[in-house]
Write an enzyme that holds these catalytic residues in place. Structure first.
Site, PDB file in Angstrom:
ATOM      1  N   ASP A  71      10.991  27.183 -25.575  1.00 51.70           N
ATOM      2  CA  ASP A  71      10.635  26.065 -26.446  1.00 51.70           C
ATOM      3  C   ASP A  71      11.707  25.869 -27.513  1.00 51.70           C
ATOM      4  O   ASP A  71      12.567  26.723 -27.736  1.00 51.70           O
ATOM      5  CB  ASP A  71       9.281  26.361 -27.102  1.00 51.70           C
ATOM      6  CG  ASP A  71       8.647  25.130 -27.732  1.00 51.70           C
ATOM      7  OD1 ASP A  71       9.130  24.009 -27.488  1.00 51.70           O
ATOM      8  OD2 ASP A  71       7.652  25.292 -28.466  1.00 51.70           O
TER       9      ASP A  71
ATOM     10  N   GLU B 295      16.284  22.252 -28.010  1.00 54.14           N
ATOM     11  CA  GLU B 295      17.104  21.036 -28.018  1.00 54.14           C
ATOM     12  C   GLU B 295      18.500  21.256 -28.635  1.00 54.14           C
ATOM     13  O   GLU B 295      19.375  20.461 -28.270  1.00 54.14           O
ATOM     14  CB  GLU B 295      16.357  19.925 -28.773  1.00 54.14           C
ATOM     15  CG  GLU B 295      15.130  19.411 -28.074  1.00 54.14           C
ATOM     16  CD  GLU B 295      13.942  20.358 -28.145  1.00 54.14           C
ATOM     17  OE1 GLU B 295      13.130  20.383 -27.209  1.00 54.14           O
ATOM     18  OE2 GLU B 295      13.847  21.098 -29.140  1.00 54.14           O
TER      19      GLU B 295
ATOM     20  N   ASP C  29       4.893  17.925 -26.771  1.00 55.20           N
ATOM     21  CA  ASP C  29       3.779  17.789 -27.718  1.00 55.20           C
ATOM     22  C   ASP C  29       3.099  16.429 -27.579  1.00 55.20           C
ATOM     23  O   ASP C  29       3.226  15.550 -28.442  1.00 55.20           O
ATOM     24  CB  ASP C  29       4.287  17.986 -29.149  1.00 55.20           C
ATOM     25  CG  ASP C  29       4.862  19.368 -29.370  1.00 55.20           C
ATOM     26  OD1 ASP C  29       4.628  20.245 -28.531  1.00 55.20           O
ATOM     27  OD2 ASP C  29       5.551  19.574 -30.384  1.00 55.20           O
TER      28      ASP C  29
END
Length: 931
Positions: A485, A488, A654
């Site tokens: 997670d 990015e 999300d």
């Protein structure tokens, strides 16, 4: 029956003291963090925002590069055995509109395969005037190469032509039809060190798909801008998200009545891939498509098709690789939550599934497991190692697995607090494993643990260090996969803070966490005010009070004038490029590592930002190979790039507990099939906000037909495990019974995806390509070629309208539940049929002409694999059917013992099927046999 909030668990005898909460309040995890954070310094909210940049596509003062730039003229064209080379030179004075023009370019055209054409334009010289120009290296992101049987240019499916009238342009044409698939004619090439522009006209009302990651309907439309810049954004619609995929599929329909022809409508599809890792806008407008990267090169790959399966297979085979073969167990049901406070609560969740006999395969742990949210740790009070090992022993004895989260941020300890030591940082620091600032100091951002550094996967020491840290963690708690997670990479603050701030660590994020005072969750799905009017009214009142309280304490800042950057002669403006892409957060450094973060080899994040998550997946894949040798690594990632499917699956991030998000999850999944990452799912019932009984009922059934099937939600929202509501228990078990019976079929689909690039979920238009009415169909889908799923996607509905593709042309469909054939609509004028679908029922149909291998539904995939076999034979109108099956051990990277079976049924009265396997063939069910 709606069982309100946590008291639902109490009703079922599952409540523990550590998780007790009222209908609207903080959960235990939130209270624990709040207690720990009372003495913490909170990063100012202003640190999350950057300069008030304005996106070029929204800027009324933006300069149109086509109006002032000269374009290029081609010269020295040379035909080669494999294509063409030429030189391009500016056709007039440099415009330097959003960067520094490149005077001389080199064009290379390669007919790399019968169905594949490569067109590349790069700077001819890299000297002092443009030495910072970044060309994506082959070693970093593999580049398509020639097939062994590459054709002569004249015999290839795609043809390249060019002209200098009035400036250089090129056209890619389908040889069989003469159709121009991509033509830059009438447009000028703009090629600068921070801005490239080129594009093509497209047919009216074109059908373009892909260009992700985005949450929107599947057919993209012709009035939007797709921005590719990996960012930590909480599921906004029509904005850039976690992944960047500069690939699109286009489908065109010809013939039929609209063309004045008596013949049938025929479709042809092709694909276009821009191999460029820079941030970019892709403008889809009525007249066509325009690409605007902020760096890199023009590295285009065209795939002729002419069908979607051929395009997708060729794209994967040549450009990005075939997707990983997932473990068999990965097809089971997964349960997670941000907010499981301790091992006891995880055990209570497992017990809940057992109590209600709901299948459960994997239990997931979010950042709650870590000590103050730090990777490679556990909280000794709530998640001690010894208790965890005992939990995992019981879990694995029951045939289940466990996956923890891992973030792309490493806590950097407070230098004035000896008790704040964090060995993973110290070990990484010794081998220079972290990103740096341009001046050589550590790049320090802010993520969940506080001030953090970020692994630099281009640094020689980073990958061995990363593998070692994962190995150390596995020795303490033997996980079965990893959930990657924040890759990015995300950072809550804009830019890097100085080391002097580290004396404040650990710091609280610059926003109120869910469940903390001021951020109690009162959001509910559409229609909740109808189904639960009293509760909705209470929630609305409390929400209004919370908003009012926040407004009295919030500081008011005057809106600043839009910030615009100008080109600097001979240099690049890295943090604020002159062309501002339409990033959801504006400033490129907002909610992301800043563009000037510097890798060990001098590469800037600006140039490789979109590939960061992909590189992290590569390293994580190698780490799992190290700790589980010979076994298939199981990884689910948030950020992806072309090729990430080789290492991992993807979840949609999300999302929200809204009906609209449930509907759009279908389009999201279909896009990722095109991207070569077919193992996809979303957070079932929604991650953000509170779900309700009706939404979760429908979503648990819909998601049972997605490859990755996981329910997961945010802390402080109401729990949404399927056993929370009585009707959801029944609905989930009903849909799961179908999924688990279909596991042999789904595993075979996954094998075909891995071996030859097939899709697992399929748009109706892909299987029935000559029906233009299906071009935008994204409220139904096919699981493989054989199973049609028609979910209810609106609150309060008890029926759904759906199409049965091909039914007017003789295609048969059978109801999964009854085996009865679907009757053709009377009159034959409308393709949509109203289907009865009360709450708890999802319409599922089997395509005639198909044979499905099945096993018996059980509570784990391990139990399913040991159950008797059966076959579902759905005969075509002609009385025939085919199918296949692939079997191996389900875990080995290179399985030694495999079985492949082909089933064939022919004739309306005779069925001959030869099956060889170690389990009993229990029965054969035949749909469509006349008695």
């Amino acid at each position: 029956m709606y069982l309100w909030g946590w008291p639902a668990r109490q009703l079922f005898g599952l409540l523990t003291a550590s998780t007790a909460r009222g209908a609207f309040g903080q959960d235990a995890a939130a209270e624990s963090w709040q207690t720990a954070s009372n003495a913490m310094f909170t990063v100012p909210a202003a640190a999350t925002t950057g300069k008030p940049v304005i996106a070029n596509v929204e800027d009324p003062e933006a300069v149109d590069a086509q109006a002032i730039c000269p374009g290029y003229i081609a010269s020295d064209a040379v035909d080669t055995d494999v294509g063409l080379t030429a030189q391009l030179s500016l056709a007039g004075p440099a415009c330097n509109v959003y960067g520094n023009d490149i005077d001389h370019l080199s064009l290379t055209v390669e007919y790399q395969a019968q169905d594949r054409l490569h067109v590349e334009i790069i700077p001819t010289y890299l000297d002092s005037s443009n030495k910072s120009h970044y060309i994506l290296p082959d070693s970093f992101v593999p580049k398509p190469t020639f097939d062994e049987s590459a054709p002569s240019p004249a015999g290839a499916d795609l043809q390249f032509s060019w002209t200098n009238d009035p400036t250089f342009s090129f056209t890619v044409t389908r040889r069989s039809s003469g159709d121009a698939l991509f033509s830059t004619k009438g447009r000028k090439f703009v090629y600068e060190d921070q801005f490239i522009e080129f594009g093509s006209d497209l047919p009216p009302d074109y059908n373009v798909y892909g260009l992700g990651e985005v949450i929107r309907p599947f057919r993209l439309g012709n009035n939007l801008t797709r921005t590719l810049w990996a960012v930590d954004a909480a599921g906004p619609m029509d904005e850039n998200l976690y992944g960047s995929h500069s690939f699109y599929l286009e489908t065109r329909y010809t013939g039929g009545e609209n063309a004045g022809s008596d013949g049938p409508m025929i479709s042809a599809s092709h694909g276009v891939y821009l191999r460029n890792a820079h941030g970019q806008d892709v403008l889809l407008r009525p007249e066509g498509i325009t690409w605007r990267p902020i760096g890199g090169s023009i590295d285009l790959h065209f795939f002729a098709g002419p069908t979607q399966p051929e395009v997708t297979r060729s794209y994967q085979k040549a450009a990005v690789g075939f997707p990983a073969m997932q473990k068999y167990s990965a097809l089971g049901y997964h349960q997670g939550r941000w907010g499981y406070a301790n091992w006891s609560e995880l055990q209570a969740v497992v017990d809940g599934f057992d109590r209600f006999e709901i299948p459960l395969e994997y239990i997931w742990s979010d950042i709650d497991i870590y000590y103050l949210y730090r990777d490679f740790t556990t909280d000794s009070n709530t998640y001690p190692y010894e208790e965890g090992r005992e939990f995992l022993r019981r879990l694995k004895e029951s045939g289940r697995s466990w996956v923890p989260i891992i973030d792309a941020a490493i806590y950097i300890p407070n230098p004035e607090n000896a008790s704040d030591a964090y060995p993973p940082f110290e070990r990484g620091s010794k081998v220079d494993a972290f990103l740096r600032n341009p001046d050589g100091s550590l790049y320090i951002g802010d993520v969940w643990p506080g001030y953090t550094v970020f692994p630099d996967f281009l640094a020689p020491g980073a990958r061995p260090w990363w593998i070692d840290e994962i190995s150390r963690s596995h020795k303490e708690l033997p996980f079965d996969g990893l959930w990657v997670d924040m890759n990015e990479a995300s950072s809550f603050i804009t830019g890097s803070v100085g080391r002097s701030n580290l004396t404040l660590n650990p710091v609280h994020p610059p926003f109120i966490l869910p469940g903390e005072p001021g951020n109690i969750i009162y959001d509910y799905p559409e229609g909740f005010d109808v189904s639960n009017a009293t509760e909705a009214a209470i929630a609305a009142s409390l929400s209004a009070s919370q908003v009012a309280a926040a407004s009295t304490t919030a500081s008011v800042t005057a809106s600043a004038a839009p910030f615009r950057s100008s080109p600097t002669p001979g240099a690049r403006n890295i943090n604020h490029p002159p062309y501002q892409i339409d990033n959801v957060y504006g400033d490129l450094a907002a909610h992301a590592v800043a563009p000037n973060a510097t890798h060990a080899d001098g590469t800037l994040d600006y140039d490789v930002h979109n590939v960061y998550g992909h590189q992290m997946l590569n390293a994580t894949y190698d780490a799992l190979l190290s700790v589980l040798p010979g076994k298939r690594p199981f990884i689910i990632s948030r950020s992806t790039f072309p090729g990430s499917g080789v290492f991992a699956g993807h979840w949609g991030g999300d999302n929200h507990s809204r009906w609209s998000y449930m509907y759009l999850s279908i389009a999201h999944a279909l896009a990722y099939q095109l991207f070569g990452i077919p193992f996809f799912g979303v957070d079932v019932c929604g991650f953000q906000g509170n779900s309700d009984e009706q939404l979760c009922n429908r979503w648990m059934q819909l998601a049972a037909f997605f490859p990755f099937y996981r329910n997961h939600n945010i802390r402080a929202a109401f729990p949404q495990e399927p056993y929370v509501w009585a009707s959801v228990i029944d609905a989930s078990k009903k849909a799961m019974a179908i999924r688990y019976a279909l596991l042999p079929y789904m595993y075979t689909l996954m094998h075909h995806a891995h071996e030859r690039g097939d899709t697992i979920m399929r748009a109706l238009a892909w299987e029935f390509p000559n029906d233009p009415d299906l071009a935008g169909a994204d409220r139904q889908f096919l699981l493989g070629p054989s199973v049609l799923v028609t979910p209810v996607l609106e609150p309060g509905a008890t029926s759904v309208r759906g199409v049965f593709p091909g039914i007017f042309e003789g295609q048969t469909w059978y109801d999964w539940y009854s085996g009865a054939p679907v009757e053709m609509p009377e009159g034959g004028s409308s393709k949509k049929i109203s289907i009865n679908a009360p709450l708890g029922h999802i319409p599922v149909y089997v395509r005639g002409g198909r044979i499905l291998p099945l096993q018996q539904p059980r509570l784990t995939t391990q139990a399913v694999r040991g159950s008797p076999w059966s076959l579902l034979v759905a005969l075509s109108a002609e009385g025939s059917a085919t199918g296949d099956l692939y079997v191996d051990d389900g875990v080995s990277l290179d399985p030694k013992d495999t079985l492949s079976v082909i089933f064939t049924a022919e004739g309306s009265n005779t069925l001959r099927v030869k099956v060889e396997d170690w389990n009993l063939l229990m029965d054969v069910k035949i749909n469509g046999v006349m008695t």
